[in-house]
Design an enzyme around this catalytic site. Sequence first.
Site, mmCIF file in Angstrom:
data_model
loop_
_atom_site.group_PDB
_atom_site.id
_atom_site.type_symbol
_atom_site.label_atom_id
_atom_site.label_comp_id
_atom_site.label_asym_id
_atom_site.label_seq_id
_atom_site.Cartn_x
_atom_site.Cartn_y
_atom_site.Cartn_z
ATOM 1 N N ARG A 1 29.764 20.258 -4.645
ATOM 2 C CA ARG A 1 29.245 19.158 -3.808
ATOM 3 C C ARG A 1 28.710 19.693 -2.483
ATOM 4 N NH1 ARG A 1 27.114 16.511 -0.802
ATOM 5 N NH2 ARG A 1 27.466 14.349 -0.141
ATOM 6 N N SER B 1 44.970 -4.166 -30.285
ATOM 7 C CA SER B 1 44.265 -3.885 -31.527
ATOM 8 C C SER B 1 43.652 -5.175 -32.050
ATOM 9 C CB SER B 1 45.244 -3.307 -32.562
ATOM 10 O OG SER B 1 44.702 -3.364 -33.858
ATOM 11 N N ARG C 1 7.189 27.150 -13.535
ATOM 12 C CA ARG C 1 7.661 25.816 -13.887
ATOM 13 C C ARG C 1 7.612 25.722 -15.395
ATOM 14 N NH1 ARG C 1 4.897 21.663 -10.926
ATOM 15 N NH2 ARG C 1 6.221 20.234 -12.072
ATOM 16 N N ARG D 1 26.188 11.649 -4.658
ATOM 17 C CA ARG D 1 26.755 10.313 -4.518
ATOM 18 C C ARG D 1 27.785 10.040 -5.618
ATOM 19 N NH1 ARG D 1 20.660 8.061 -3.138
ATOM 20 N NH2 ARG D 1 20.658 8.816 -0.974
ATOM 21 N N ASN E 1 48.091 0.436 -27.470
ATOM 22 C CA ASN E 1 47.450 1.740 -27.619
ATOM 23 C C ASN E 1 47.255 2.453 -26.280
ATOM 24 O OD1 ASN E 1 47.097 1.428 -30.442
ATOM 25 N ND2 ASN E 1 45.302 0.153 -30.092
ATOM 26 N N LYS F 1 50.384 -3.628 -31.428
ATOM 27 C CA LYS F 1 49.932 -2.355 -30.865
ATOM 28 C C LYS F 1 49.818 -2.419 -29.340
ATOM 29 C CE LYS F 1 48.653 0.844 -32.795
ATOM 30 N NZ LYS F 1 47.375 1.108 -33.487
#
Length: 448
Positions: A191, A283, A322, A127, A291, A289
Amino acid sequence: MTHVGPDADPDAGLLAPGRAGSPAESATSDAAVLRGLLDAEAGLTRAQAALGLAPAAAADAVTRAAADEGRFDARDLALRARSGGNPVIPLVTDLTAAVAGEYSPYVHRGATSQDVLDTALMLVAARTLDGLLGDLARAESALGRLAATHRDTVMPGRTLTQHAVPTTFGLKAAGWRSLVLDARDRLSAVRASLPVQLGGAAGTLAAFGVFGATNADGLTEAYAAELGLVAPALPWHTLRTPVADLAGALAFTAGALGKPAADVLTLSRTEIGELSEGSGGGSSAMPHKANPVRATLVAAAARRAPALAATLYASMAAEDERPAGAWHAEWEPLRDLLRLVGGAARDAAELTEGLQVHADVMREHLFATHGLIVSERLAAELAPLLGRARAKSLLTEAARRTRTEGRALAEILADEPGLKGVDLADLTDPTRYTGSAGALTDRALERR
């Protein structure tokens, strides 16, 4: 007042902005894992009913009870899991109580805890990957558009942090796209191969035979069909290929996305400014800024993913039928890796869709070294005219003078008698030395 006591949500993602709000976060939440566990339990009863090993009414009763998530408390299950070491044990108790009556014995019949938890984690992975692949498709499309648009946008190629020879931004973007497609192919293959787990107490399916199963393969296939997963050839309690393959594909994807992120971080530096994010982050201290936050978060994911994958690879060395500890060590790193890469894919899609390319700055930087960026071309072109030794010594001295005097390389070379009549302006034009960049970009864009 915000509640921060011991019962506050331990999974809010306060320190994980890379996955916060992403499809991967919701697909890997405690509620999603609980949903996977309940689906695994209900699917097993339905599979047995499909083969006549349980009444159809029992399958309906277990499925109805499992569908009511309000009956089950993930936090309570987590605390009770400490007594047995995994959450399936208390979940089976609660699910059995929820079914009650004559059909309660059909809950978890013949299975072991690892069957259900492994299957649930494969459901969670499936999923999560569905959403992750969608974000990779967004990034691939955006990069394809950038590569086509900037097929002939010339920029400095850089090696070991320095200008090397000219390249094109189209070729760079096409390379990023190729990595994204490589990641897509690996994740798509994983998948398509995610399996159910069904082996019983020690991988022999013995208990199912006691309950009437004469065809173990048929039961595994029926279980897989109920959940949309693959039927494995063998129980894989200690044969951890599915988890290792998933870890490898996710770690590769993080690195594949980390490459364009690293380039964006470098090329969006103030003193370079060839790229910028469409909407940079602010910032807390510096109002000016903007960024490159998306690239930053993707780069952070690329650094963390290999260590998480390493834990999953290390868990392959599992003893007996196991293991004690090896299996248990997988759960959190696997979920963290799914979350991390899922968040990175979301951020990479947003980064590439909003990326701003400053072609004028790229062009300006081509001339920053006054022609030295095409010294490779000059060495090849001048050797037949002057001889290799003379051409090398001339260019070495001319390069030194270009750096120290700040004069154009073509101007300095014009003093050489052997180069009279040579179009040095053309030979030192960086925009005319991009090799097969355009053709390589075209070839890369042919890949679908």
